[in-house]
Design a protein around this motif. Structure first.
Motif, PDB file in Angstrom:
ATOM      1  N   ASP A  38      22.996  -8.679 -77.960  1.00 27.26           N
ATOM      2  CA  ASP A  38      24.221  -7.999 -79.285  1.00 27.26           C
ATOM      3  C   ASP A  38      25.128  -8.871 -79.121  1.00 27.26           C
ATOM      4  OD1 ASP A  38      26.989  -5.572 -78.734  1.00 27.26           O
ATOM      5  OD2 ASP A  38      25.297  -4.772 -79.961  1.00 27.26           O
ATOM      6  N   ASP A  39      26.316  -8.986 -80.454  1.00 25.49           N
ATOM      7  CA  ASP A  39      26.536 -10.579 -81.093  1.00 25.49           C
ATOM      8  C   ASP A  39      28.238  -9.799 -79.946  1.00 25.49           C
ATOM      9  OD1 ASP A  39      25.258 -10.417 -83.127  1.00 25.49           O
ATOM     10  OD2 ASP A  39      27.021  -9.698 -84.717  1.00 25.49           O
ATOM     11  N   ALA A  40      28.457  -8.717 -78.939  1.00 23.04           N
ATOM     12  CA  ALA A  40      29.701  -8.442 -78.294  1.00 23.04           C
ATOM     13  C   ALA A  40      29.894  -9.200 -77.258  1.00 23.04           C
ATOM     14  CB  ALA A  40      30.151  -7.291 -77.777  1.00 23.04           C
ATOM     15  N   ARG A  41      27.776  -9.854 -76.481  1.00 23.45           N
ATOM     16  CA  ARG A  41      28.025 -10.041 -75.679  1.00 23.45           C
ATOM     17  C   ARG A  41      27.423 -11.465 -75.962  1.00 23.45           C
ATOM     18  NH1 ARG A  41      24.505  -7.373 -71.040  1.00 23.45           N
ATOM     19  NH2 ARG A  41      26.161  -8.710 -70.064  1.00 23.45           N
ATOM     20  N   GLU A  43      28.711 -15.022 -76.264  1.00 22.91           N
ATOM     21  CA  GLU A  43      29.374 -16.046 -75.402  1.00 22.91           C
ATOM     22  C   GLU A  43      29.616 -15.197 -74.836  1.00 22.91           C
ATOM     23  OE1 GLU A  43      33.170 -17.132 -76.956  1.00 22.91           O
ATOM     24  OE2 GLU A  43      33.131 -16.323 -79.046  1.00 22.91           O
ATOM     25  N   GLU A  44      29.660 -14.243 -74.240  1.00 18.20           N
ATOM     26  CA  GLU A  44      28.913 -14.205 -72.400  1.00 18.20           C
ATOM     27  C   GLU A  44      27.393 -15.278 -72.202  1.00 18.20           C
ATOM     28  OE1 GLU A  44      28.441 -10.448 -69.395  1.00 18.20           O
ATOM     29  OE2 GLU A  44      29.091 -10.393 -70.817  1.00 18.20           O
ATOM     30  N   VAL A  45      26.629 -14.794 -72.778  1.00 17.18           N
ATOM     31  CA  VAL A  45      25.116 -14.614 -72.492  1.00 17.18           C
ATOM     32  C   VAL A  45      25.207 -15.831 -71.676  1.00 17.18           C
ATOM     33  CG1 VAL A  45      22.380 -14.631 -73.320  1.00 17.18           C
ATOM     34  CG2 VAL A  45      24.085 -12.616 -72.657  1.00 17.18           C
ATOM     35  N   VAL A  46      25.432 -16.712 -73.820  1.00 17.97           N
ATOM     36  CA  VAL A  46      25.730 -18.372 -73.657  1.00 17.97           C
ATOM     37  C   VAL A  46      25.815 -19.178 -72.305  1.00 17.97           C
ATOM     38  CG1 VAL A  46      26.341 -20.079 -74.820  1.00 17.97           C
ATOM     39  CG2 VAL A  46      25.366 -17.872 -76.314  1.00 17.97           C
ATOM     40  N   ARG A  47      27.237 -18.816 -71.825  1.00 14.74           N
ATOM     41  CA  ARG A  47      27.930 -19.035 -70.855  1.00 14.74           C
ATOM     42  C   ARG A  47      26.374 -19.172 -69.486  1.00 14.74           C
ATOM     43  NH1 ARG A  47      31.833 -17.013 -72.779  1.00 14.74           N
ATOM     44  NH2 ARG A  47      32.516 -15.175 -71.508  1.00 14.74           N
ATOM     45  N   LYS A  48      25.979 -17.823 -68.881  1.00 12.34           N
ATOM     46  CA  LYS A  48      25.426 -17.522 -68.442  1.00 12.34           C
ATOM     47  C   LYS A  48      23.765 -18.398 -67.956  1.00 12.34           C
ATOM     48  CE  LYS A  48      27.627 -13.611 -66.442  1.00 12.34           C
ATOM     49  NZ  LYS A  48      27.450 -13.389 -65.158  1.00 12.34           N
ATOM     50  N   VAL A  49      23.959 -18.204 -69.374  1.00 12.46           N
ATOM     51  CA  VAL A  49      22.556 -19.371 -69.829  1.00 12.46           C
ATOM     52  C   VAL A  49      22.307 -20.619 -69.196  1.00 12.46           C
ATOM     53  CG1 VAL A  49      20.389 -19.677 -71.089  1.00 12.46           C
ATOM     54  CG2 VAL A  49      20.962 -17.670 -71.375  1.00 12.46           C
ATOM     55  N   VAL A  50      23.791 -21.040 -69.940  1.00  7.08           N
ATOM     56  CA  VAL A  50      23.773 -22.368 -69.295  1.00  7.08           C
ATOM     57  C   VAL A  50      23.985 -23.178 -68.126  1.00  7.08           C
ATOM     58  CG1 VAL A  50      25.667 -24.256 -70.263  1.00  7.08           C
ATOM     59  CG2 VAL A  50      24.461 -23.180 -71.742  1.00  7.08           C
TER      60      VAL A  50
END
Length: 75
Positions: A38-41, A43-50
């Motif tokens: 979901d668009d709202a999450r 940035e959070e998901v990108v940070r966690k994947v990195v």
């Protein structure tokens, strides 16, 4: 989805000479991670994947974010 893929690159690959310039002949093993978020999450998901997937080697951190447009089915 996580899958093993191969990509082009000069790091740790075989280089050859062609018309006085170097080019890579090797497909290097890579890992591709595909997520629908979901668009709202996003940035959070990108940070966690990195944080979880980064190895510190050359070629890390190639992230592509594309819009996913749902297909509306006729009722």
């Amino acid at each position: 989805m996580v899958r093993e893929v191969k990509g082009m690159g000069k790091q740790k690959s075989y280089l050859d000479q062609y018309a006085d310039s170097e080019y890579s002949l090797a497909f290097l093993p890579k890992v591709e991670i595909t997520l629908w978020v979901d668009d709202a999450r996003a940035e959070e998901v990108v940070r966690k994947v990195v944080e979880a997937a980064r190895t510190g080697r050359m070629g890390d951190g190639k992230i592509m974010i594309l819009p996913a447009n749902p297909i509306e089915m006729p009722v």
